[in-house]
Write a protein that holds these residues in place. Structure first.
Motif, PDB file in Angstrom:
ATOM      1  N   SER A  34       0.830  -1.205   0.000  1.00  0.00           N
ATOM      2  CA  SER A  34       0.000   0.000   0.000  1.00  0.00           C
ATOM      3  C   SER A  34       0.866   1.257   0.000  1.00  0.00           C
ATOM      4  CB  SER A  34      -0.918   0.011   1.225  1.00  0.00           C
ATOM      5  OG  SER A  34      -1.587   1.246   1.339  1.00  0.00           O
ATOM      6  N   PRO A  35       0.979   1.940  -1.141  1.00  0.00           N
ATOM      7  CA  PRO A  35       1.730   3.197  -1.172  1.00  0.00           C
ATOM      8  C   PRO A  35       1.191   4.231  -0.183  1.00  0.00           C
ATOM      9  CG  PRO A  35       1.288   2.434  -3.401  1.00  0.00           C
ATOM     10  CD  PRO A  35       0.498   1.552  -2.484  1.00  0.00           C
ATOM     11  N   ASP A  36      -0.143   4.270  -0.019  1.00  0.00           N
ATOM     12  CA  ASP A  36      -0.742   5.234   0.912  1.00  0.00           C
ATOM     13  C   ASP A  36      -0.319   4.951   2.345  1.00  0.00           C
ATOM     14  OD1 ASP A  36      -2.783   7.357   1.620  1.00  0.00           O
ATOM     15  OD2 ASP A  36      -3.594   5.658   2.735  1.00  0.00           O
ATOM     16  N   THR A  37      -0.299   3.672   2.729  1.00  0.00           N
ATOM     17  CA  THR A  37       0.119   3.314   4.082  1.00  0.00           C
ATOM     18  C   THR A  37       1.593   3.617   4.298  1.00  0.00           C
ATOM     19  OG1 THR A  37      -1.544   1.571   4.160  1.00  0.00           O
ATOM     20  CG2 THR A  37       0.216   1.445   5.774  1.00  0.00           C
ATOM     21  N   ALA A  70       5.426   4.853  -4.630  1.00  0.00           N
ATOM     22  CA  ALA A  70       4.493   5.805  -5.230  1.00  0.00           C
ATOM     23  C   ALA A  70       4.339   5.527  -6.722  1.00  0.00           C
ATOM     24  CB  ALA A  70       4.978   7.227  -4.999  1.00  0.00           C
ATOM     25  N   GLY A  71       3.083   5.389  -7.183  1.00  0.00           N
ATOM     26  CA  GLY A  71       2.857   5.037  -8.577  1.00  0.00           C
ATOM     27  C   GLY A  71       2.025   6.018  -9.363  1.00  0.00           C
ATOM     28  N   THR A  72       1.391   6.980  -8.683  1.00  0.00           N
ATOM     29  CA  THR A  72       0.575   7.989  -9.352  1.00  0.00           C
ATOM     30  C   THR A  72       1.153   9.369  -9.063  1.00  0.00           C
ATOM     31  OG1 THR A  72      -0.918   8.361  -7.471  1.00  0.00           O
ATOM     32  CG2 THR A  72      -1.446   6.534  -8.977  1.00  0.00           C
ATOM     33  N   ASP A  73       0.706  10.365  -9.821  1.00  0.00           N
ATOM     34  CA  ASP A  73       1.168  11.725  -9.571  1.00  0.00           C
ATOM     35  C   ASP A  73       0.794  12.187  -8.170  1.00  0.00           C
ATOM     36  OD1 ASP A  73       2.369  11.945 -12.015  1.00  0.00           O
ATOM     37  OD2 ASP A  73       0.812  13.218 -12.919  1.00  0.00           O
ATOM     38  N   GLU A  74      -0.402  11.814  -7.711  1.00  0.00           N
ATOM     39  CA  GLU A  74      -0.817  12.200  -6.363  1.00  0.00           C
ATOM     40  C   GLU A  74       0.102  11.587  -5.319  1.00  0.00           C
ATOM     41  OE1 GLU A  74      -3.644  14.126  -4.990  1.00  0.00           O
ATOM     42  OE2 GLU A  74      -3.243  14.984  -6.960  1.00  0.00           O
ATOM     43  N   GLU A  75       0.426  10.321  -5.483  1.00  0.00           N
ATOM     44  CA  GLU A  75       1.307   9.653  -4.526  1.00  0.00           C
ATOM     45  C   GLU A  75       2.716  10.228  -4.589  1.00  0.00           C
ATOM     46  OE1 GLU A  75      -1.102   5.384  -4.771  1.00  0.00           O
ATOM     47  OE2 GLU A  75       0.798   5.656  -5.829  1.00  0.00           O
ATOM     48  N   ALA A 104      13.386  22.353  -3.687  1.00  0.00           N
ATOM     49  CA  ALA A 104      13.183  21.555  -4.901  1.00  0.00           C
ATOM     50  C   ALA A 104      12.059  20.540  -4.709  1.00  0.00           C
ATOM     51  CB  ALA A 104      14.482  20.848  -5.282  1.00  0.00           C
ATOM     52  N   ALA A 105      12.001  19.914  -3.541  1.00  0.00           N
ATOM     53  CA  ALA A 105      10.967  18.911  -3.279  1.00  0.00           C
ATOM     54  C   ALA A 105       9.577  19.546  -3.253  1.00  0.00           C
ATOM     55  CB  ALA A 105      11.249  18.195  -1.967  1.00  0.00           C
ATOM     56  N   PHE A 106       9.456  20.712  -2.632  1.00  0.00           N
ATOM     57  CA  PHE A 106       8.166  21.386  -2.607  1.00  0.00           C
ATOM     58  C   PHE A 106       7.738  21.805  -4.015  1.00  0.00           C
ATOM     59  CE2 PHE A 106       9.043  22.758   2.018  1.00  0.00           C
ATOM     60  CZ  PHE A 106       8.348  21.659   2.504  1.00  0.00           C
ATOM     61  N   GLY A 107       8.695  22.254  -4.821  1.00  0.00           N
ATOM     62  CA  GLY A 107       8.378  22.604  -6.194  1.00  0.00           C
ATOM     63  C   GLY A 107       7.925  21.393  -6.995  1.00  0.00           C
ATOM     64  N   ARG A 108       8.582  20.267  -6.774  1.00  0.00           N
ATOM     65  CA  ARG A 108       8.202  19.027  -7.463  1.00  0.00           C
ATOM     66  C   ARG A 108       6.798  18.598  -7.034  1.00  0.00           C
ATOM     67  NH1 ARG A 108      12.399  16.747  -6.230  1.00  0.00           N
ATOM     68  NH2 ARG A 108      11.829  15.320  -4.548  1.00  0.00           N
ATOM     69  N   SER A 109       6.505  18.716  -5.749  1.00  0.00           N
ATOM     70  CA  SER A 109       5.183  18.359  -5.251  1.00  0.00           C
ATOM     71  C   SER A 109       4.112  19.244  -5.886  1.00  0.00           C
ATOM     72  CB  SER A 109       5.148  18.496  -3.729  1.00  0.00           C
ATOM     73  OG  SER A 109       3.890  18.148  -3.209  1.00  0.00           O
ATOM     74  N   ALA A 110       4.373  20.530  -5.974  1.00  0.00           N
ATOM     75  CA  ALA A 110       3.402  21.458  -6.565  1.00  0.00           C
ATOM     76  C   ALA A 110       3.128  21.117  -8.019  1.00  0.00           C
ATOM     77  CB  ALA A 110       3.913  22.892  -6.448  1.00  0.00           C
ATOM     78  N   ALA A 111       4.162  20.679  -8.731  1.00  0.00           N
ATOM     79  CA  ALA A 111       3.987  20.324 -10.141  1.00  0.00           C
ATOM     80  C   ALA A 111       3.190  19.033 -10.307  1.00  0.00           C
ATOM     81  CB  ALA A 111       5.351  20.192 -10.806  1.00  0.00           C
ATOM     82  N   LEU A 112       3.288  18.130  -9.356  1.00  0.00           N
ATOM     83  CA  LEU A 112       2.617  16.838  -9.457  1.00  0.00           C
ATOM     84  C   LEU A 112       1.166  16.886  -8.991  1.00  0.00           C
ATOM     85  CD1 LEU A 112       5.564  14.633  -8.179  1.00  0.00           C
ATOM     86  CD2 LEU A 112       4.484  14.423 -10.428  1.00  0.00           C
ATOM     87  N   PHE A 113       0.880  17.704  -7.994  1.00  0.00           N
ATOM     88  CA  PHE A 113      -0.474  17.790  -7.469  1.00  0.00           C
ATOM     89  C   PHE A 113      -1.394  18.514  -8.451  1.00  0.00           C
ATOM     90  CE2 PHE A 113       0.766  17.625  -2.713  1.00  0.00           C
ATOM     91  CZ  PHE A 113       0.419  16.280  -2.641  1.00  0.00           C
ATOM     92  N   SER A 114      -2.620  18.045  -8.552  1.00  0.00           N
ATOM     93  CA  SER A 114      -3.635  18.796  -9.268  1.00  0.00           C
ATOM     94  C   SER A 114      -4.062  19.990  -8.419  1.00  0.00           C
ATOM     95  CB  SER A 114      -4.842  17.909  -9.558  1.00  0.00           C
ATOM     96  OG  SER A 114      -5.536  17.616  -8.345  1.00  0.00           O
TER      97      SER A 114
END
Length: 251
Positions: A34-37, A70-75, A104-114
């Motif tokens: 479980s990626p979420d777990t 993690a397998g999706t953009d959200e994950e 850099a990590a926060f920027g990457r997260s912003a790009a991946l999240f809808s």
């Protein structure tokens, strides 16, 4: 609170009392499938670092596992948000300068999240922390905290709303607006008491004490010290009850 915040009830109860390692141990057997777990477990351990200034390697290992699963953009976006938070905490508490990694990590997260991702309000809050405490840009921090608060309200995340409330109040206090500061600190404390987030209650009391008159300020600091002692000295950075004008960073 939503399932994403509470999760397994036993996990929430342990987390709320500062028992992050024990809560993470409950989730450990289910992480491989479980990626979420795996992400929830990593987030617990990262939060533990923020309050104890310990357990950095365990949090790093758990985060690597979550990133690998993690397998999706959200994950992937959520994992990047945790990566940024861990790097931010390490920098803030002078464990190691990882400010560039956090940015850099926060920027990457912003790009991946809808734009409507349930993870975006938490990301906004953490980008506000970075802006306030590392970039020393209160204007950007205030804007990020306001977005975080609006998003948390929209998603029904009571716990998260308490965090931007506290930091917006801190910025208001720095600007001399004590009425707004008092309102924000009071609301942050009320939410944490209402939901039983014990480990975050003492910092909220100390923050409110900074804008309370005497004798209420001294009483709040004394109660915060009592609660800290009941929780085994957590948060480790909480100021002595006789200290004033000391605002805990990020909790």
């Amino acid at each position: 609170m939503p399932e994403s915040v509470v999760g397994t009830p036993d996990v929430w109860r342990l987390r709320a009392r500062g028992c992050w390692a024990e809560a993470a141990a409950i989730l450990a057997p289910y992480c491989a499938d479980s990626p979420d777990t795996a992400l929830r477990r990593a987030a617990l351990l990262v939060e533990g670092c923020m309050f104890t200034l310990d357990g950095w390697s365990e949090a790093e290992d758990a985060l690597r596992t979550a990133e690998a699963l993690a397998g999706t953009d959200e994950e992937r976006g959520a994992a990047a948000c945790e990566r940024g938070h861990l790097a931010y905490a390490a920098t803030l508490f002078s464990v190691r300068d990882r400010a560039d990694e956090a940015r850099a990590a926060f920027g990457r997260s912003a790009a991946l999240f809808s734009q409507v991702s349930p993870g975006r309000p938490l990301l906004d809050f953490r980008r506000g922390l970075f802006a306030e405490n590392l970039a020393e840009n209160p204007t950007a921090a205030r804007a990020a905290y306001r977005r975080a608060h609006a998003g948390a309200v929209a998603h029904g995340d009571a716990l998260l709303t308490s965090f931007p409330w506290r930091h917006l109040a801190g910025l208001a206090a720095a600007d001399g607006d004590l009425a707004e500061a008092h309102q924000g600190f009071t609301e942050s404390l009320r939410i944490r008491v209402d939901i039983g987030y014990l480990v975050g209650t003492a910092p909220a009391m100390v923050a409110l004490a900074d804008v309370e008159p005497e004798p209420a300020a001294t009483a709040l600091r004394a109660e915060a010290a009592r609660l800290q002692a009941l929780l085994g000295g957590i948060p480790v950075w909480l100021p002595h009850p006789t200290s004033a004008k000391t605002s805990p960073p990020g909790a």
